[in-house]
Design an enzyme around this catalytic site. Structure first.
Site, mmCIF file in Angstrom:
data_model
loop_
_atom_site.group_PDB
_atom_site.id
_atom_site.type_symbol
_atom_site.label_atom_id
_atom_site.label_comp_id
_atom_site.label_asym_id
_atom_site.label_seq_id
_atom_site.Cartn_x
_atom_site.Cartn_y
_atom_site.Cartn_z
ATOM 1 N N GLY A 24 0.840 -1.200 0.000
ATOM 2 C CA GLY A 24 0.000 0.000 0.000
ATOM 3 C C GLY A 24 0.870 1.242 0.000
ATOM 4 C CB ALA A 25 2.366 3.137 -2.623
ATOM 5 N N GLY A 26 -0.078 4.493 -0.196
ATOM 6 C CA GLY A 26 -0.721 5.755 0.174
ATOM 7 C C GLY A 26 0.221 6.539 1.079
ATOM 8 N N GLY A 59 1.680 4.152 3.815
ATOM 9 C CA GLY A 59 2.647 3.186 3.302
ATOM 10 C C GLY A 59 3.929 3.830 2.807
ATOM 11 N NE ARG A 69 -8.716 3.443 14.523
ATOM 12 C CZ ARG A 69 -8.764 4.344 15.488
ATOM 13 N NH1 ARG A 69 -9.748 4.338 16.352
ATOM 14 N NH2 ARG A 69 -7.819 5.265 15.588
ATOM 15 C CB VAL A 114 -0.807 -0.591 10.065
ATOM 16 C CG1 VAL A 114 0.497 -0.994 10.717
ATOM 17 C CG2 VAL A 114 -0.593 -0.324 8.594
ATOM 18 C CG ASN A 156 -7.754 1.538 11.337
ATOM 19 O OD1 ASN A 156 -7.565 0.905 12.364
ATOM 20 N ND2 ASN A 156 -7.294 2.753 11.153
ATOM 21 C CG HIS A 182 -6.176 1.425 16.937
ATOM 22 N ND1 HIS A 182 -5.519 2.388 17.671
ATOM 23 C CD2 HIS A 182 -6.131 1.850 15.650
ATOM 24 C CE1 HIS A 182 -5.085 3.333 16.854
ATOM 25 N NE2 HIS A 182 -5.458 3.032 15.625
#
Length: 316
Positions: free
Chosen positions: A9-11, A14, A95, A125, A127, A182
């Site tokens: 994930g390259a958001g 990430g 979430r 990580v 959610n 969380h």
């Protein structure tokens, strides 16, 4: 074989995690993957071009992946995989609103990790993190110690920062802890909070501590509401990168993480925010420390809330 970590994930989350991992200079390779064509390769090139300035040698590789597992061969042989894939929250979303949509994404990612990086330690990580960690373990079929989730490191950092700002002291003088899940059933542990070794309860009235606890619990939502688009990523990526570093260095560091609990605090058979020793095999052991009766009750309540939802993810 060099040490290799993959960030799926390259958001913002990430890509910032990949940058932090590269700058640590403890891995030979960081692989960043995403379903958006070219995005991970562009980000990888950009991070690599910062190497001469920041003085690190870790090589970053970007790989585009497809819905049917195309491109996942890039993660082959990864020692650690950090899963950030999924949709971020929008203002007003909980979430849990993300549960169904992110479950499909996380399941597909987990199956490809099992196929291409069968010996990896997986840090989740995405959610809602407690549920996604359970799902990732089910989908990979990895031993439970090799799949764990990120929450406590981040929540504890948020709690610590709020305490430091309230008392106008350096963050390094504050020791704090949050356990549980969380989100709504987060269990801050005031009995383990100190400032320069003094109990927090000696320095702040109970109602002020409770205010900080509530702010910590809603820490992510506070950021989301201010940003209007997207969610937090600087502090979350710092937490995820720190956990991956503890794994690859086999540090044995005790961190608050979402780990499989089997009997500790009288709780069994659930992924829950607890303190655990982190190393090369993932969770070396869950560390059971002294808590007050109220804190243990909170932890048990969190466990039951999470258990019910984790049972649901098996079918998603």
């Amino acid at each position: 074989m060099g040490k290799k970590v993959t960030v799926v994930g390259a958001g913002f989350y990430g890509s910032t995690t990949a940058q932090r991992l590269a700058e640590y200079d403890v891995f030979d390779t960081v692989v960043l993957t995403d379903i958006l064509e070219g995005k991970p390769a562009g980000l990888a090139l950009d991070i690599n071009q910062s190497r001469p300035i920041e003085g690190f040698e870790t090589k970053v590789i970007g790989a585009t992946t497809g819905a049917n597992g195309e491109g996942y061969e890039a993660i082959e042989g990864s020692d650690v995989v950090v899963v950030t894939a999924g949709l971020p929250r929008k203002p007003g979303m909980s979430r849990m609103d993300l549960l169904e949509v992110n479950a499909k994404i996380v399941r597909q990612v987990a199956e490809n990790i099992a196929k291409y990086a069968p010996n990896a330690v997986v840090i989740v990580v995405s959610n809602p993190v407690d549920e996604m960690t359970a799902l990732a373990q089910l989908a990979t079929q990895f031993p439970k110690n090799r799949v764990f989730g990120q929450a406590g490191v981040l929540d504890t950092a948020r709690f610590t920062n709020s305490i430091a700002e309230t008392l106008a002291v350096p963050v390094k003088s504050v020791k704090a802890l949050t356990l549980g899940s969380h989100g709504d059933t987060m269990v801050p542990v005031p009995s383990r909070c100190t400032v320069d070794g003094k109990p927090l309860s000696d320095l702040l009235p109970a109602e002020k501590i409770e205010e900080l606890v509530v702010r910590t619990r809603n820490g992510g939502a506070e950021v989301v509401a201010l940003l209007k688009t997207g969610s937090a990523y600087y502090a979350p990526s710092a937490a995820a990168a720190r956990m991956a570093k503890a794994v690859i260095e086999d540090s044995g560091e005790v961190l608050p993480v979402c780990a499989w609990v089997e009997g500790e605090y009288g709780i069994s058979g659930v992924y829950l925010g607890v303190e655990a020793q982190v190393g090369r095999e993932g969770i070396k052991k869950v560390v059971e420390d002294k808590l007050t009766d109220t804190e243990i009750a909170g932890l048990k309540e969190a466990a039951e809330a999470v258990r019910a939802k984790q049972a649901d993810v098996a079918n998603l």
